[in-house]
Design a protein around this motif. Structure first.
Motif, PDB file in Angstrom:
ATOM      1  N   ASP A   1      -9.584   2.068  17.073  1.00 26.50           N
ATOM      2  CA  ASP A   1      -9.776   3.333  16.373  1.00 26.50           C
ATOM      3  C   ASP A   1      -8.479   3.965  15.891  1.00 26.50           C
ATOM      4  O   ASP A   1      -8.473   4.754  14.952  1.00 26.50           O
ATOM      5  CB  ASP A   1     -10.524   4.325  17.263  1.00 26.50           C
ATOM      6  N   THR A   2      -7.376   3.638  16.542  1.00 23.05           N
ATOM      7  CA  THR A   2      -6.074   4.177  16.169  1.00 23.05           C
ATOM      8  C   THR A   2      -5.127   3.024  15.875  1.00 23.05           C
ATOM      9  O   THR A   2      -5.131   2.016  16.573  1.00 23.05           O
ATOM     10  CB  THR A   2      -5.491   5.040  17.302  1.00 23.05           C
ATOM     11  N   ARG A   3      -4.315   3.204  14.850  1.00 23.17           N
ATOM     12  CA  ARG A   3      -3.405   2.142  14.430  1.00 23.17           C
ATOM     13  C   ARG A   3      -2.241   2.054  15.412  1.00 23.17           C
ATOM     14  O   ARG A   3      -1.259   2.785  15.308  1.00 23.17           O
ATOM     15  CB  ARG A   3      -2.903   2.442  13.013  1.00 23.17           C
ATOM     16  N   LEU A   4      -2.353   1.155  16.389  1.00 28.25           N
ATOM     17  CA  LEU A   4      -1.347   1.030  17.439  1.00 28.25           C
ATOM     18  C   LEU A   4      -0.755  -0.371  17.507  1.00 28.25           C
ATOM     19  O   LEU A   4      -0.137  -0.735  18.510  1.00 28.25           O
ATOM     20  CB  LEU A   4      -1.950   1.418  18.796  1.00 28.25           C
ATOM     21  N   GLY A   5      -0.944  -1.174  16.447  1.00 25.41           N
ATOM     22  CA  GLY A   5      -0.297  -2.473  16.370  1.00 25.41           C
ATOM     23  C   GLY A   5      -1.180  -3.637  16.742  1.00 25.41           C
ATOM     24  O   GLY A   5      -2.234  -3.496  17.369  1.00 25.41           O
ATOM     25  N   SER A   6      -0.708  -4.838  16.355  1.00 20.83           N
ATOM     26  CA  SER A   6      -1.481  -6.062  16.583  1.00 20.83           C
ATOM     27  C   SER A   6      -1.572  -6.433  18.050  1.00 20.83           C
ATOM     28  O   SER A   6      -2.580  -6.997  18.501  1.00 20.83           O
ATOM     29  CB  SER A   6      -0.872  -7.217  15.781  1.00 20.83           C
ATOM     30  N   GLY A   7      -0.529  -6.119  18.831  1.00 18.97           N
ATOM     31  CA  GLY A   7      -0.602  -6.390  20.264  1.00 18.97           C
ATOM     32  C   GLY A   7      -1.647  -5.530  20.948  1.00 18.97           C
ATOM     33  O   GLY A   7      -2.414  -6.013  21.790  1.00 18.97           O
TER      34      GLY A   7
ATOM     35  N   PRO B   1       6.575  -0.014  23.095  1.00 13.30           N
ATOM     36  CA  PRO B   1       6.138   0.232  21.717  1.00 13.30           C
ATOM     37  C   PRO B   1       7.326   0.351  20.763  1.00 13.30           C
ATOM     38  O   PRO B   1       8.402   0.825  21.140  1.00 13.30           O
ATOM     39  CB  PRO B   1       5.372   1.549  21.810  1.00 13.30           C
ATOM     40  N   HIS B   2       7.107  -0.078  19.529  1.00 13.67           N
ATOM     41  CA  HIS B   2       8.100   0.056  18.468  1.00 13.67           C
ATOM     42  C   HIS B   2       7.496   0.926  17.386  1.00 13.67           C
ATOM     43  O   HIS B   2       6.496   0.548  16.764  1.00 13.67           O
ATOM     44  CB  HIS B   2       8.480  -1.320  17.906  1.00 13.67           C
ATOM     45  N   ASP B   3       8.073   2.099  17.161  1.00  8.20           N
ATOM     46  CA  ASP B   3       7.511   3.069  16.217  1.00  8.20           C
ATOM     47  C   ASP B   3       6.037   3.352  16.524  1.00  8.20           C
ATOM     48  O   ASP B   3       5.204   3.471  15.619  1.00  8.20           O
ATOM     49  CB  ASP B   3       7.644   2.566  14.772  1.00  8.20           C
ATOM     50  N   GLY B   4       5.720   3.417  17.806  1.00 13.65           N
ATOM     51  CA  GLY B   4       4.368   3.745  18.220  1.00 13.65           C
ATOM     52  C   GLY B   4       3.397   2.591  18.234  1.00 13.65           C
ATOM     53  O   GLY B   4       2.213   2.780  18.542  1.00 13.65           O
ATOM     54  N   GLU B   5       3.863   1.376  17.911  1.00 11.47           N
ATOM     55  CA  GLU B   5       2.969   0.219  17.851  1.00 11.47           C
ATOM     56  C   GLU B   5       3.437  -0.883  18.799  1.00 11.47           C
ATOM     57  O   GLU B   5       4.636  -1.076  19.007  1.00 11.47           O
ATOM     58  CB  GLU B   5       2.894  -0.339  16.428  1.00 11.47           C
ATOM     59  N   THR B   6       2.464  -1.602  19.363  1.00 13.62           N
ATOM     60  CA  THR B   6       2.751  -2.801  20.147  1.00 13.62           C
ATOM     61  C   THR B   6       2.526  -4.008  19.255  1.00 13.62           C
ATOM     62  O   THR B   6       1.412  -4.258  18.802  1.00 13.62           O
ATOM     63  CB  THR B   6       1.836  -2.884  21.376  1.00 13.62           C
ATOM     64  N   ARG B   7       3.591  -4.744  18.996  1.00 15.52           N
ATOM     65  CA  ARG B   7       3.524  -5.852  18.034  1.00 15.52           C
ATOM     66  C   ARG B   7       3.311  -7.171  18.758  1.00 15.52           C
ATOM     67  O   ARG B   7       4.062  -7.515  19.678  1.00 15.52           O
ATOM     68  CB  ARG B   7       4.802  -5.902  17.192  1.00 15.52           C
TER      69      ARG B   7
ATOM     70  N   LEU C   1      -7.876 -10.791  14.413  1.00 14.36           N
ATOM     71  CA  LEU C   1      -7.323  -9.448  14.281  1.00 14.36           C
ATOM     72  C   LEU C   1      -7.531  -8.969  12.847  1.00 14.36           C
ATOM     73  O   LEU C   1      -6.841  -9.411  11.923  1.00 14.36           O
ATOM     74  CB  LEU C   1      -5.837  -9.458  14.642  1.00 14.36           C
ATOM     75  N   ALA C   2      -8.492  -8.070  12.680  1.00 11.36           N
ATOM     76  CA  ALA C   2      -8.888  -7.641  11.331  1.00 11.36           C
ATOM     77  C   ALA C   2      -8.967  -6.127  11.234  1.00 11.36           C
ATOM     78  O   ALA C   2      -9.819  -5.584  10.526  1.00 11.36           O
ATOM     79  CB  ALA C   2     -10.238  -8.272  10.968  1.00 11.36           C
ATOM     80  N   ALA C   3      -8.077  -5.445  11.945  1.00  6.35           N
ATOM     81  CA  ALA C   3      -8.138  -3.978  11.986  1.00  6.35           C
ATOM     82  C   ALA C   3      -7.147  -3.302  11.055  1.00  6.35           C
ATOM     83  O   ALA C   3      -7.155  -2.090  10.913  1.00  6.35           O
ATOM     84  CB  ALA C   3      -7.910  -3.486  13.413  1.00  6.35           C
ATOM     85  N   GLY C   4      -6.275  -4.090  10.412  1.00  4.58           N
ATOM     86  CA  GLY C   4      -5.199  -3.512   9.622  1.00  4.58           C
ATOM     87  C   GLY C   4      -5.678  -2.790   8.371  1.00  4.58           C
ATOM     88  O   GLY C   4      -6.739  -3.088   7.819  1.00  4.58           O
ATOM     89  N   GLU C   5      -4.837  -1.861   7.923  1.00  8.65           N
ATOM     90  CA  GLU C   5      -5.189  -1.045   6.762  1.00  8.65           C
ATOM     91  C   GLU C   5      -4.757  -1.687   5.453  1.00  8.65           C
ATOM     92  O   GLU C   5      -5.350  -1.429   4.402  1.00  8.65           O
ATOM     93  CB  GLU C   5      -4.532   0.331   6.903  1.00  8.65           C
ATOM     94  N   GLY C   6      -3.713  -2.515   5.481  1.00  8.15           N
ATOM     95  CA  GLY C   6      -3.256  -3.151   4.256  1.00  8.15           C
ATOM     96  C   GLY C   6      -2.651  -2.181   3.261  1.00  8.15           C
ATOM     97  O   GLY C   6      -2.969  -2.197   2.074  1.00  8.15           O
ATOM     98  N   ARG C   7      -1.730  -1.352   3.733  1.00 10.02           N
ATOM     99  CA  ARG C   7      -1.172  -0.301   2.877  1.00 10.02           C
ATOM    100  C   ARG C   7      -0.368  -0.865   1.707  1.00 10.02           C
ATOM    101  O   ARG C   7      -0.273  -0.233   0.650  1.00 10.02           O
ATOM    102  CB  ARG C   7      -0.304   0.644   3.713  1.00 10.02           C
ATOM    103  N   ARG C   8       0.219  -2.041   1.886  1.00  5.12           N
ATOM    104  CA  ARG C   8       0.988  -2.630   0.777  1.00  5.12           C
ATOM    105  C   ARG C   8       0.089  -3.070  -0.369  1.00  5.12           C
ATOM    106  O   ARG C   8       0.579  -3.359  -1.465  1.00  5.12           O
ATOM    107  CB  ARG C   8       1.819  -3.814   1.286  1.00  5.12           C
ATOM    108  N   LEU C   9      -1.206  -3.161  -0.119  1.00  5.86           N
ATOM    109  CA  LEU C   9      -2.145  -3.572  -1.157  1.00  5.86           C
ATOM    110  C   LEU C   9      -2.895  -2.397  -1.774  1.00  5.86           C
ATOM    111  O   LEU C   9      -3.804  -2.592  -2.575  1.00  5.86           O
ATOM    112  CB  LEU C   9      -3.145  -4.582  -0.586  1.00  5.86           C
ATOM    113  N   ARG C  10      -2.528  -1.177  -1.425  1.00  4.77           N
ATOM    114  CA  ARG C  10      -3.157  -0.026  -2.065  1.00  4.77           C
ATOM    115  C   ARG C  10      -2.839  -0.037  -3.557  1.00  4.77           C
ATOM    116  O   ARG C  10      -1.764  -0.466  -3.951  1.00  4.77           O
ATOM    117  CB  ARG C  10      -2.664   1.278  -1.417  1.00  4.77           C
ATOM    118  N   PRO C  11      -3.774   0.416  -4.395  1.00  2.00           N
ATOM    119  CA  PRO C  11      -5.006   1.142  -4.076  1.00  2.00           C
ATOM    120  C   PRO C  11      -6.218   0.248  -3.774  1.00  2.00           C
ATOM    121  O   PRO C  11      -7.322   0.750  -3.624  1.00  2.00           O
ATOM    122  CB  PRO C  11      -5.250   1.938  -5.358  1.00  2.00           C
TER     123      PRO C  11
END
Length: 389
Positions: free
Chosen positions: A84-90, A190-196, A11-21
């Motif tokens: 294509d859309t951020r919908l969670g790891s599940g 879904p939790h906050d729009g994501e399937t975990r 699973l390598a689709a994440g954006e990694g927002r905590r590691l921005r910039p």
């Protein structure tokens, strides 16, 4: 006992927002630790443990991962599927449903794991009557992960939002499932729009077992984690690794537990201390000090610079006399306060930091931002913004 398992999903689709910039222009699994992208450690672990075919789910900056893995593993059986859309790891795992069959391994593509972890998870699954096995690890900060609630080696729950948990076992991001997992995933609300993915524990029809895998699991999910994981991996080396094409001045000092990549240039009087990595084509000016820091590909560091506990993104420029003293800081990431973290500064891709700037602990310069000469920077500069003294 189950048959030998030869397939895996990464699973390598994440954006990694905590590691921005640092993840503005590159996906989190491609961030370097000890001069190798995190996702390489995952694929190496899978192949070394007998996996023959890997499906990689990609999303944010997918082309970076696909092109790199295709070039790095030209003979491996690797397929890619896009989220294509951020919908969670599940949801990400569901996208691989048609590409795997029978029991298979699932790994997060943004944690460093080794073959021992994968092998232990496979062994545990194959010797029990479980429908899934999840690798767990000890952590001093369980509130930052999915805290695992166990009962005699069987997992009863994974609490992804634990606050005052007495448990210290966390989800290490390595799973073995049979194909019943897909129907279970479809039942998760879904939790906050994501399937975990960790929520699937409650929807599987059967026992979920765990296996303790201390030692081979490292998590670079925060900026300070990126530095500490790099330091840990470099500490396992007996000396430094300097590429043959690198130019290190005879009056420069490169300590042990350092990696210097191809075509780097380290000037006279410069010191590169343990826990530091210079990726390819990095230049470090005369009399600069680089300590426990990561300088990404094509970064330019001027003369008389001090960088401690810091990360410089690809193509960034750091002017003469810049000081990032490092140390401890309170940092806010994605609206959450992290206190007393060892973190100097983060300089994003292609950012420019002018001469004689001071970067206080925990400060971040966004991608393609400009910090004018003589500035004392506290806090963050957004991407493509210019600040002056």
């Amino acid at each position: 006992m189950n048959h030998r398992i030869t397939e895996a999903v990464v699973l390598a689709a994440g954006e990694g927002r905590r590691l921005r910039p640092l993840t503005t222009f590159q996906p989190k699994p491609m961030l370097p630790v000890a001069n190798r992208p995190v996702v390489e450690y995952v694929l190496d672990a899978l192949f070394e443990s007998g996996i023959e075919r890997v499906v990689v789910v990609v999303g944010h900056r997918a082309d970076r991962i696909q092109s790199h893995l295709s070039a790095t593993y030209p003979d491996a059986n690797i397929e890619f599927v896009h989220q294509d859309t951020r919908l969670g790891s599940g949801h990400a795992l569901l996208l691989a449903e048609e590409l795997v069959s029978g029991p298979f391994v699932v790994c997060n593509g943004d944690n460093v794991v080794d073959a021992d972890i994968v092998s232990k998870a496979l062994e545990r699954f194959s010797t029990t009557d479980s429908v899934a096995t999840i690798a767990v690890a000890e952590s001093d900060t369980p509130e930052e992960y999915g805290v695992v609630v166990e009962d005699n080696g069987r997992i009863a729950d994974i609490d992804e939002h634990a606050v005052d948990s007495e448990g210290y076992l966390v989800n290490a991001g390595v799973y073995v499932f049979d194909d019943a997992v897909f129907e279970a995933l479809r039942r998760i609300p879904p939790h906050d729009g994501e399937t975990r993915l960790p929520d699937v524990v409650h929807y599987l029809d059967g026992h979920v077992t765990s296996v303790l895998v201390n030692g081979g699991w490292l998590d670079p999910s925060h900026p300070w984690g990126l530095l500490s994981v790099t330091e840990t991996l470099l500490a396992r080396r007996h000396d430094s690794a300097v590429a043959e094409s690198a130019r290190v001045h005879e009056r420069a000092l490169v300590d042990d537990h350092v990696v210097v990549g191809e075509d780097c240039d380290v000037g006279p009087g410069a010191v590169v201390s343990g826990g530091s990595c210079l990726q390819d084509n990095v230049s470090v000016g005369a009399n600069s000090v680089i300590e426990r820091s990561i300088l990404s590909t094509d970064a330019r560091v001027g003369a008389g610079v001090v960088l401690r506990d810091s990360v410089v993104g690809p193509g960034a420029t750091v002017g003469d006399g810049v000081v990032s003293p490092g140390g401890r800081a309170d940092v806010i990431l994605e609206g959450r306060l992290y206190t007393d973290r060892r973190l100097g500064s983060i300089i994003g891709d292609r950012a420019e930091v002018g001469a004689n700037v001071t970067l206080t602990p925990g400060s971040r310069v966004g991608a393609e931002a400009v910090v004018g000469a003589g500035t004392v920077l506290h806090g963050d500069v957004r991407e493509r913004v210019e600040v002056t003294h």
